[in-house]
Design a protein around this motif. Sequence first.
Motif, PDB file in Angstrom:
ATOM      1  N   LEU A   1       5.465  -2.764   7.496  1.00 36.09           N
ATOM      2  CA  LEU A   1       5.916  -1.593   6.739  1.00 36.09           C
ATOM      3  C   LEU A   1       7.044  -1.941   5.779  1.00 36.09           C
ATOM      4  O   LEU A   1       7.397  -1.140   4.917  1.00 36.09           O
ATOM      5  CB  LEU A   1       6.369  -0.486   7.698  1.00 36.09           C
TER       6      LEU A   1
ATOM      7  N   TYR B   1      11.364   2.239  -2.966  1.00 38.94           N
ATOM      8  CA  TYR B   1      11.514   2.376  -1.518  1.00 38.94           C
ATOM      9  C   TYR B   1      10.266   2.985  -0.883  1.00 38.94           C
ATOM     10  O   TYR B   1       9.676   3.915  -1.422  1.00 38.94           O
ATOM     11  CB  TYR B   1      12.709   3.284  -1.184  1.00 38.94           C
ATOM     12  N   ASN B   2       9.896   2.450   0.274  1.00 34.58           N
ATOM     13  CA  ASN B   2       8.891   3.078   1.124  1.00 34.58           C
ATOM     14  C   ASN B   2       9.568   4.168   1.938  1.00 34.58           C
ATOM     15  O   ASN B   2      10.757   4.063   2.245  1.00 34.58           O
ATOM     16  CB  ASN B   2       8.294   2.072   2.111  1.00 34.58           C
TER      17      ASN B   2
ATOM     18  N   TYR C   1       3.618  10.026   2.702  1.00 33.34           N
ATOM     19  CA  TYR C   1       4.265   8.797   3.163  1.00 33.34           C
ATOM     20  C   TYR C   1       3.830   8.531   4.599  1.00 33.34           C
ATOM     21  O   TYR C   1       3.087   9.309   5.190  1.00 33.34           O
ATOM     22  CB  TYR C   1       5.794   8.880   3.040  1.00 33.34           C
TER      23      TYR C   1
ATOM     24  N   ASP D   1       9.800   6.437  -4.319  1.00 38.74           N
ATOM     25  CA  ASP D   1       8.804   5.450  -4.730  1.00 38.74           C
ATOM     26  C   ASP D   1       9.203   4.798  -6.056  1.00 38.74           C
ATOM     27  O   ASP D   1       9.145   3.576  -6.195  1.00 38.74           O
ATOM     28  CB  ASP D   1       7.431   6.124  -4.841  1.00 38.74           C
TER      29      ASP D   1
ATOM     30  N   THR E   1      13.572  -5.786   3.359  1.00 38.09           N
ATOM     31  CA  THR E   1      12.317  -6.429   3.734  1.00 38.09           C
ATOM     32  C   THR E   1      12.464  -7.433   4.873  1.00 38.09           C
ATOM     33  O   THR E   1      11.500  -7.716   5.576  1.00 38.09           O
ATOM     34  CB  THR E   1      11.693  -7.134   2.520  1.00 38.09           C
TER      35      THR E   1
ATOM     36  N   ARG F   1       8.661  -3.663   0.995  1.00 36.68           N
ATOM     37  CA  ARG F   1       9.764  -3.435   0.062  1.00 36.68           C
ATOM     38  C   ARG F   1      10.821  -2.665   0.847  1.00 36.68           C
ATOM     39  O   ARG F   1      10.561  -2.241   1.975  1.00 36.68           O
ATOM     40  CB  ARG F   1       9.292  -2.710  -1.199  1.00 36.68           C
TER      41      ARG F   1
ATOM     42  N   THR G   1      12.786  -0.053   2.811  1.00 37.21           N
ATOM     43  CA  THR G   1      12.135   1.082   3.458  1.00 37.21           C
ATOM     44  C   THR G   1      13.159   2.027   4.073  1.00 37.21           C
ATOM     45  O   THR G   1      14.115   1.582   4.717  1.00 37.21           O
ATOM     46  CB  THR G   1      11.169   0.559   4.546  1.00 37.21           C
TER      47      THR G   1
ATOM     48  N   LYS H   1      -1.291   6.854   7.460  1.00 33.04           N
ATOM     49  CA  LYS H   1      -0.976   6.684   6.044  1.00 33.04           C
ATOM     50  C   LYS H   1      -2.218   7.068   5.253  1.00 33.04           C
ATOM     51  O   LYS H   1      -3.307   6.569   5.526  1.00 33.04           O
ATOM     52  CB  LYS H   1      -0.578   5.240   5.739  1.00 33.04           C
TER      53      LYS H   1
END
Length: 157
Positions: free
Chosen positions: A30, A67-68, A91, A63, A130, A33, A35, A18
């Motif tokens: 990870l 969202y990741n 990412y 983002d 999450t 939030r 993902t 990352k």
Amino acid sequence: MIETGKKIDTDFELDVVKNGEEKTVNFSELLDRPTIVSVYKRNNTSGCDKQNKSLSEHADWFDKKGYNLVAVSKDTCGSHKNYAEKLDINYVLASDRDYKFAKATDSIVEKKMYGNTYEAPSRSAYVIDTDGTVLGIIEKVNTKDHAHELKELIENL
């Protein structure tokens, strides 16, 4: 394959890259939030490059939506670092040489290449909350239009 609404076991470690840094994390880390986890076979192959370029081009949209993004393959972190630079990926790229994520999502499938049969993770994508709950799944990724199919999935959650 795991079903939407089910929780995955998030208690396993992955090596990740990352922002150019390599580290080992618990998968649950990870998930700070919701993902998106996009599974691909390996770096520097035509379909996988298209899949990741699509995500990279739209990473800001994901983002802004909260969202990741995590892309998972069996490549090493060293390979991921070079790949991230090559494709301007901002990412997380995760190395899953032991298919821990694929086992958690029950997504190891039989594949055939050049007359050989083997087992490997399916090229799929997951939206995970999450707490590890699977919110959405794309069972067969469209490599050329991956970001758009994920956008559609998210808009319909």
